[in-house]
Design a protein around this motif. Structure first.
Motif, mmCIF file in Angstrom:
data_model
loop_
_atom_site.group_PDB
_atom_site.id
_atom_site.type_symbol
_atom_site.label_atom_id
_atom_site.label_comp_id
_atom_site.label_asym_id
_atom_site.label_seq_id
_atom_site.Cartn_x
_atom_site.Cartn_y
_atom_site.Cartn_z
ATOM 1 N N PRO A 187 58.484 -38.280 3.117
ATOM 2 C CA PRO A 187 59.515 -38.512 1.862
ATOM 3 C C PRO A 187 59.158 -40.139 1.433
ATOM 4 O O PRO A 187 59.494 -40.250 0.184
ATOM 5 N N GLY A 188 58.480 -40.744 2.063
ATOM 6 C CA GLY A 188 57.903 -42.120 1.694
ATOM 7 C C GLY A 188 56.922 -42.286 0.673
ATOM 8 O O GLY A 188 56.398 -43.296 0.467
ATOM 9 N N THR A 189 56.091 -40.990 0.872
ATOM 10 C CA THR A 189 55.057 -41.006 -0.189
ATOM 11 C C THR A 189 55.343 -41.233 -1.494
ATOM 12 O O THR A 189 56.116 -41.191 -2.285
ATOM 13 N N LEU A 190 54.392 -42.386 -2.175
ATOM 14 C CA LEU A 190 54.711 -42.653 -3.482
ATOM 15 C C LEU A 190 54.470 -41.618 -4.504
ATOM 16 O O LEU A 190 53.374 -40.829 -4.226
ATOM 17 N N VAL A 191 55.211 -41.341 -5.823
ATOM 18 C CA VAL A 191 55.192 -40.370 -6.790
ATOM 19 C C VAL A 191 53.627 -40.453 -7.123
ATOM 20 O O VAL A 191 52.891 -39.544 -7.360
ATOM 21 N N ARG A 192 53.152 -41.648 -7.156
ATOM 22 C CA ARG A 192 51.821 -41.999 -7.563
ATOM 23 C C ARG A 192 50.748 -41.251 -6.863
ATOM 24 O O ARG A 192 49.623 -40.752 -7.210
ATOM 25 N N ILE A 241 47.374 -27.880 -7.065
ATOM 26 C CA ILE A 241 48.385 -27.120 -6.778
ATOM 27 C C ILE A 241 49.390 -27.787 -7.832
ATOM 28 O O ILE A 241 49.428 -29.005 -8.232
ATOM 29 N N GLY A 242 50.684 -27.264 -7.834
ATOM 30 C CA GLY A 242 51.707 -27.442 -8.410
ATOM 31 C C GLY A 242 52.954 -28.268 -7.630
ATOM 32 O O GLY A 242 53.975 -28.628 -8.305
ATOM 33 N N ALA A 243 52.927 -27.914 -6.268
ATOM 34 C CA ALA A 243 53.867 -28.395 -5.716
ATOM 35 C C ALA A 243 53.516 -28.829 -4.215
ATOM 36 O O ALA A 243 52.621 -28.138 -3.678
ATOM 37 N N ALA A 244 54.389 -29.680 -3.530
ATOM 38 C CA ALA A 244 54.102 -29.780 -2.180
ATOM 39 C C ALA A 244 55.586 -29.848 -1.483
ATOM 40 O O ALA A 244 56.448 -30.469 -2.028
ATOM 41 N N VAL A 245 55.316 -29.517 -0.318
ATOM 42 C CA VAL A 245 56.474 -29.680 0.551
ATOM 43 C C VAL A 245 56.645 -30.888 1.458
ATOM 44 O O VAL A 245 55.618 -31.509 1.550
ATOM 45 N N VAL A 246 57.812 -31.421 1.315
ATOM 46 C CA VAL A 246 58.090 -32.732 1.832
ATOM 47 C C VAL A 246 58.572 -32.577 3.281
ATOM 48 O O VAL A 246 59.426 -31.998 3.589
ATOM 49 N N SER A 247 57.841 -33.185 4.141
ATOM 50 C CA SER A 247 58.148 -33.178 5.465
ATOM 51 C C SER A 247 57.397 -34.312 6.483
ATOM 52 O O SER A 247 56.239 -34.774 6.069
ATOM 53 N N THR A 248 58.404 -34.760 7.294
ATOM 54 C CA THR A 248 57.869 -35.946 8.023
ATOM 55 C C THR A 248 57.099 -35.082 9.265
ATOM 56 O O THR A 248 55.869 -36.142 9.485
ATOM 57 N N ASP A 249 57.300 -34.329 9.732
ATOM 58 C CA ASP A 249 56.373 -33.634 10.831
ATOM 59 C C ASP A 249 55.342 -32.616 10.384
ATOM 60 O O ASP A 249 54.889 -31.951 11.295
ATOM 61 N N ARG A 250 55.440 -32.287 9.324
ATOM 62 C CA ARG A 250 54.402 -31.282 8.666
ATOM 63 C C ARG A 250 54.811 -29.645 9.345
ATOM 64 O O ARG A 250 54.054 -28.840 9.214
#
Length: 144
Positions: free
Chosen positions: A19-24, A35-44
């Protein structure tokens, strides 16, 4: 055909960001993996959200380029529609069409087991139609 068949054919790798990953940084990840999307996950393993190119574009138009320095959590979709390996491709097509979504995580016992895109669904459906056409051609040839 079941979602499990799609995952078996394409692989179960799922690109995740925190969640803290910068949009950049997210933009780099999407480009790197094509890819066109990524799942947001703290623990993968568990899903906190999903973030796509669409989310970036929508927020760029309303908030400007400042979002690039903000966290993914500020633009991600939190209400994520998911499926299971036992679901059918037809069920997933219906969900994607009705909800106007392009990426659906696959869950097994609440854990991420894959990600299916609209492209995966289309590819699978085309394969099914080609197989049916070939079988019909064989049948017609045999009855002549």
């Amino acid at each position: 055909m079941r979602i499990n068949d799609v995952i078996r054919g394409k692989g179960a790798q799922v690109v995740t960001v925190t969640p803290g990953t910068l949009v950049r940084q997210l933009l780099r990840v999407l480009a790197e993996h094509n890819i066109g999307a990524a799942v947001v996950s703290t623990d993968r393993s568990t899903i906190e959200g999903i973030v796509s190119e669409r989310d970036i574009v929508r927020h760029l138009t309303t908030s400007g380029i400042e979002i690039l320095e903000g966290p993914v959590s500020s633009i991600m979709t939190e209400q994520v529609h998911t499926c299971t390996p036992a679901d059918t491709v037809d069920e997933l097509m219906r969900l994607m069409t009705e909800r106007r979504i392009r990426h659906v995580p696959v869950l097994v016992d609440g854990k991420i087991a894959g990600l299916v895109s609209i492209g995966d669904v289309v590819k699978t459906r085309i394969g099914e139609l080609e197989f049916e056409r070939e079988e019909l051609e064989k049948y017609i040839a045999q009855t002549r």
